[in-house]
Design a protein around this motif. Structure first.
Motif, PDB file in Angstrom:
ATOM      1  N   VAL A   1       0.848  -1.192   0.000  1.00 11.50           N
ATOM      2  CA  VAL A   1       0.000   0.000   0.000  1.00 11.50           C
ATOM      3  C   VAL A   1       0.883   1.241   0.000  1.00 11.50           C
ATOM      4  CG1 VAL A   1      -1.653   1.350   1.334  1.00 11.50           C
ATOM      5  CG2 VAL A   1      -1.923  -1.134   1.151  1.00 11.50           C
ATOM      6  N   LEU A   2       0.725   2.077  -1.026  1.00 12.98           N
ATOM      7  CA  LEU A   2       1.493   3.324  -1.120  1.00 12.98           C
ATOM      8  C   LEU A   2       0.594   4.550  -1.254  1.00 12.98           C
ATOM      9  CD1 LEU A   2       4.328   2.167  -3.569  1.00 12.98           C
ATOM     10  CD2 LEU A   2       4.519   2.538  -1.103  1.00 12.98           C
ATOM     11  N   VAL A   3      -0.650   4.340  -1.658  1.00 18.09           N
ATOM     12  CA  VAL A   3      -1.620   5.426  -1.832  1.00 18.09           C
ATOM     13  C   VAL A   3      -2.875   5.049  -1.063  1.00 18.09           C
ATOM     14  CG1 VAL A   3      -2.911   6.801  -3.495  1.00 18.09           C
ATOM     15  CG2 VAL A   3      -0.683   5.867  -4.135  1.00 18.09           C
ATOM     16  N   THR A   4      -3.440   6.007  -0.301  1.00 10.41           N
ATOM     17  CA  THR A   4      -4.622   5.724   0.505  1.00 10.41           C
ATOM     18  C   THR A   4      -5.711   6.762   0.253  1.00 10.41           C
ATOM     19  OG1 THR A   4      -3.700   6.946   2.388  1.00 10.41           O
ATOM     20  CG2 THR A   4      -3.296   4.556   2.314  1.00 10.41           C
ATOM     21  N   HIS A   5      -6.912   6.447   0.721  1.00  8.22           N
ATOM     22  CA  HIS A   5      -8.125   7.174   0.350  1.00  8.22           C
ATOM     23  C   HIS A   5      -8.859   7.611   1.605  1.00  8.22           C
ATOM     24  CE1 HIS A   5     -12.259   7.617  -1.187  1.00  8.22           C
ATOM     25  NE2 HIS A   5     -11.810   7.554  -2.426  1.00  8.22           N
TER      26      HIS A   5
END
Length: 541
Positions: free
Chosen positions: A312-316
């Motif tokens: 996981v490198l981008v989160t929302h």
């Protein structure tokens, strides 16, 4: 083949011993998939190469310097400025990231939801000087009252990327080369530290030039906390068309895991030749179901393979975004008589963003000229191209600029994915290990020459031909005075042409050039003043 199913209570040491390359969770529905289609399964990276190895020509890369083009579509999103802050604050090398944003805002609103993303970023985050990024970001503003769902702004972003590829001598933002990286996210995101370098390295762990890293993005609470547990797209359902359905997960992957077509719009990272070969379809107004999976089908037929990231490198920000009622108002209409003060606000902002409208109209002119000829549009168009419903226009759609590739067939796509177009349901759980499907490459440069030459619709060229947008006149990248500067430039050019036969024009040209130069200096000063951070409290990240 190495497959180890494991159920029951989690035993992380046992999992590591049994599955050194990671796990993929298949699900719990034994009634549908039986014992073999449930539980968790060890990932076998060798299984991917049973039928051959993907094409991997572009083996040299610099994870710290290679260019990234980011596309963001924002609809009345108060979190857009924070996304820009997180992006540049967390990047290992923010100077190599170029950002194109389509922001859809209500012109008659004073809400933060309808504020300008760039201006608010500059004003609300004083610890990060926005002026250092002003030539890397371009925000195009559209009236939210004209919004037609998520596919509309994203198709505009695809067109902007294509424009900057075919006009390298005068790009709107920055030159787009096929070997650059193109990335798509939402406007309410966070990023792990050094995400940019990590994504490039992750891409090359696939050893596949045609890789597309994509998934439904983990929640913001997972930022920099549990990178090994990654959402995994591999299940679909049929509503009015195919759509992604839920997520499974992968854990402790050593390399990205190939998945069975599903692609997620919230995170996509690939080489820019993928974005250029498979642009967003601009003829899907108000489409939500089918937006993502149809693009997964198109990627597959052009030879691209969707991979679940290995970390996981981008989160929302699901909570912050979905709890805002204004972000769910696209497709609505103004109700009741607008107050005079609201109309005046709308007129002022419409004038402020007039240059954006002109630029977008220019870039999209071929698309808009063909719009009246396009039939069907929306979900019926998707169902024809994915062979779900018969239609007389199916072959014409498939052969168009926004159609299917010729590297793999739709039949292969259904066999690979586990979806049945006749029963309109999944008939096989394909969340486990998959084999790469071979294809023959289309000449050099990933087939871009042939793809860009495709017609938008009627095949006759001219106004309906893709990839033929002429250059824009000189313009400022961000200044409100850009229209005036462009007009001044055109006047100078006209007078220079006259000067060859009129000596008096020479004096006028010199004076006019000095005037334009002064206007540019004043515009730059105004821009810097506008973007100068104020001493205000920073938003909580």
């Amino acid at each position: 083949m190495r497959e180890v199913h494991y159920g029951g209570e989690r035993d992380f040491k046992k999992e590591t011993d049994l599955a050194p390359d990671g796990w993929s969770f298949l699900g719990r529905d034994k009634a549908s998939w039986g014992e073999e289609g449930t539980g968790v399964i060890s990932v076998d990276p060798d299984e991917e190469y049973v039928q051959g190895h993907p094409y991997y020509h572009d083996t040299e890369f610099d994870a710290e310097k290679d260019v990234i083009h980011l596309q963001i579509a924002a609809f009345r999103d108060r979190l857009c400025p924070r996304t820009l802050y997180n992006l540049f604050h967390k990047a290992a090398n923010p100077s190599r990231i170029y950002v194109r944003i389509i922001q859809q805002i209500k012109y008659d609103s004073d809400l933060d939801d309808d504020g300008d993303c760039w201006k608010r970023f500059c004003n609300e985050y004083p610890d990060l000087d926005c002026t250092q990024f002003e030539h890397q970001v371009r925000v195009f503003t559209v009236d939210a009252e004209t919004a037609h769902g998520p596919t509309d702004p994203r198709s505009k972003l695809s067109a902007l990327v294509e424009y900057d590829h075919i006009n390298p001598e005068d790009p709107l933002v920055a030159v787009v080369q096929p070997q650059h990286y193109c990335m798509q996210t939402d406007s309410h995101m966070d990023f792990n530290k050094n995400f940019d370098s990590e994504l490039i390295q992750m891409f090359h762990r696939t050893r596949n030039d045609y890789a597309v890293l994509s998934t439904y993005v983990a929640a913001m609470e997972q930022t920099d906390t549990w990178p090994s547990n990654v959402p995994h797209l591999c299940m679909v359902q049929f509503t009015s068309t195919w759509r992604n359905w839920g997520t499974k997960y992968c854990e402790n992957l050593k390399k990205p895991k190939m998945t069975n077509l599903p692609w997620g719009a919230g995170l996509s990272f690939q080489k820019c030749h993928a974005e250029l070969n498979v642009p967003y379809d601009p003829y899907l107004p108000n489409v939500f179901d089918g937006e993502e999976l149809s693009r997964g089908f198109r990627f597959f037929t052009f030879g691209y393979d969707v991979y679940t990231p290995d970390q996981v490198l981008v989160t929302h920000d699901y909570k912050g975004h979905q709890s805002n009622p204004n972000v769910h108002t696209w497709g609505g209409k103004r109700h009741g008589a607008a107050k005079s003060v609201e109309l005046e606000k709308a007129r002022v902002r419409e004038k402020e963003y007039a240059d954006d409208a002109k630029v977008l109209a220019h870039v999209l002119q071929r698309i808009e000229q063909a719009r009246e000829q396009i039939t069907p549009v929306g979900v019926p168009r998707l169902n024809q191209i994915m062979d779900i419903a018969p239609g007389a226009e199916r072959d014409k759609i498939a052969a168009s600029r926004y159609g299917l590739g010729d590297r793999r067939t739709i039949g292969q796509a259904y066999q690979f994915s586990g979806f049945d177009p006749h029963q309109k349901k999944m008939v096989q759980n394909r969340c486990g290990n998959l084999q790469w499907i071979p294809f023959e490459e289309d000449g050099s440069n990933y087939g871009l020459e042939n793809t860009l030459a495709r017609p938008i619709w009627d095949g006759s060229g001219g106004a309906a031909a893709a990839g033929a947008v002429p250059h824009l006149p000189p313009r400022s990248l961000k200044s409100v005075a850009g229209g005036k500067l462009a007009a001044g430039g055109r006047m100078v050019a006209a007078k220079m042409k006259e000067s060859s036969s009129s000596p008096q024009s020479v004096v006028f040209v010199i004076a006019l050039m000095l005037g334009v130069a002064i206007m540019m200096v004043m515009s730059r000063r105004a821009l810097n003043q506008t973007c100068k951070p104020r001493k205000t409290a920073r938003m909580v990240v």
